[in-house]
Design an enzyme around this catalytic site. Sequence first.
Site, PDB file in Angstrom:
ATOM      1  N   CYS A 113       3.287  -4.583   6.716  1.00 44.67           N
ATOM      2  CA  CYS A 113       3.008  -4.360   5.308  1.00 44.67           C
ATOM      3  C   CYS A 113       4.258  -3.862   4.567  1.00 44.67           C
ATOM      4  O   CYS A 113       5.245  -3.447   5.178  1.00 44.67           O
ATOM      5  CB  CYS A 113       1.885  -3.350   5.148  1.00 44.67           C
ATOM      6  SG  CYS A 113       0.245  -4.014   5.610  1.00 44.67           S
ATOM      7  N   HIS A 117       0.854  -1.197   0.000  1.00 49.09           N
ATOM      8  CA  HIS A 117       0.000   0.000   0.000  1.00 49.09           C
ATOM      9  C   HIS A 117       0.895   1.253   0.000  1.00 49.09           C
ATOM     10  O   HIS A 117       2.095   1.195   0.326  1.00 49.09           O
ATOM     11  CB  HIS A 117      -0.951   0.023   1.197  1.00 49.09           C
ATOM     12  CG  HIS A 117      -0.279   0.113   2.540  1.00 49.09           C
ATOM     13  ND1 HIS A 117       0.184   1.311   3.069  1.00 49.09           N
ATOM     14  CD2 HIS A 117      -0.011  -0.846   3.478  1.00 49.09           C
ATOM     15  CE1 HIS A 117       0.703   1.084   4.262  1.00 49.09           C
ATOM     16  NE2 HIS A 117       0.606  -0.212   4.531  1.00 49.09           N
TER      17      HIS A 117
END
Length: 540
Positions: free
Chosen positions: A515, A493
């Site tokens: 992430c 992301h």
Amino acid sequence: MKRGKHARHAKEADVTAMPDAPRELGRDSAEPASPAAEPAGSHGAHAADSAADAALMNPVDVSAALAARRKRSGARVAALVMGALAGIVAVAYLAGAVAFWHWFPPGTTLGPLDVSLKSPDEAARIIDAGASRYTVKVTGGGFSYQADSALIGAQIDAAALVARMHERLNPFAWPMLLAKPHHDMSDLLTASYNASGLSDSVTKAVEAFNEKAQAPVSAQVAYDSATSSFQVRKERFGTALNVDAVLELVDHAIVSMQPVARITEGQLQAPAVSADDERVSSARDEANAMLRADVRVTIDGDEVARVNADKVAAWVSIDDDYQVSLDEDGLRSDMEAAFAPYNTVGATRTYTRPDGRTFTVSGGVYGWSVDSDKAVEDVLAAVREGSVTEVAVGFASKGAQPSVNGGPDWGDRYVDVDLGAQHATFYDGGRVIWESDIVSGEPDGVHYTPTGVWWTNRKASPTTLNGYEGDKKIYSTEVSYWMPFQGNAIGFHDAPWQAAFGGTRYRDGFGSHGCVNLPPAAARDLYAVLQEGDCVVVHG
């Protein structure tokens, strides 16, 4: 007188004729001697008188009379002798009856007690003495136990016992009693004893013996590889004793005052279930029904497992209640072992990137995964039904290509995330179609980015990312591009809050919660080319 005259004449005629008696009588001898014929009226009378006189004059044989007299005399003598003998026998019989009213006949016994030729009083004293000294030994099958008179405390009503013996041994039948050499009266013995104390003692002895004795084995149903079938194995006695049966044996010995009680099979603990029990044959038949199964398990037409009688037998179990069950866990384990070479998910794979560098990676959820749940269900059903069939195994997931000798199964289109270099590269057909520096998860054992081979699960733009520790939400962040590959928790992301990317920032306090943080422009470009299902390879 006229009759007297004729009688005299007849007698004289007989005397006169005697010299001629030897002559043969003929016609001449029939001629009358007198010259003048008798008057017709007197002829018949004279003839009758002559015949009577002739009969009286014949000689008499007295031998038969003498023989009859002698016979009558012998019979009288024999009768006298028989009467005398009968009297003697009667006296002897009565004497014997009197004797055996006061004494028991030879060979009379009561268990170990001999009361032959003993009077009732003597017999009673022997019985009382025997009871006071009585001991019993129980032996056999490796078991030995002895109870003394103090523990047994045997008591017998001797007077009543002697009376019952007399009732059976009828003194008036003494000849028959003498003809029989033995008179065992043991069945009349009914001794009483200290049942409670003796029972405790015997029970303790048996229980101590059973601690090391072999227990009986019930009939079993077991697989016979020689016949490829389940067979019934007969029950087996062990050496362990049945307490109640031993107590009954001791009781029987004591009441009849037997000195030794022998342990036999009747005192052994019996197997709970014998081979002729219907439950045994039913379990055997049910198990054998499953052995009829013959299942070919194939993947893409290749046989990877064969389920036949020998295989099924390893999964069939029969419990102590003869309930037949199939070990589903065992079957699953065996099937998964057969499928293992076809499963690459989580396996260790070694690959070489287009830039020539080689890496080894393991873990993740990408790759070939046999649909083992469906395969196991199908094999279980076939076995339970005893079917002869084929089970074609499918895949729950497939890689882009087979893994050969532990090589890659993802083909030439994948995103390579190099945590050591903090750089991500998207290869497609051997060429780079996207790349960017990254900031991965902080390597603190909690927030690290997991290595392995993954699928791109989905794509979302925009979305909000929520972070939790347990049930506590610790952050909520909106991003423009979300591309998860580990569930919906770890993915690519955009991270506009990061001042820079690459280098050592991930371990210098700027690492993510797991992430892969991208520059916003790089995230946008990746979002444009990445598709759901594309492979993501994360390595150190």
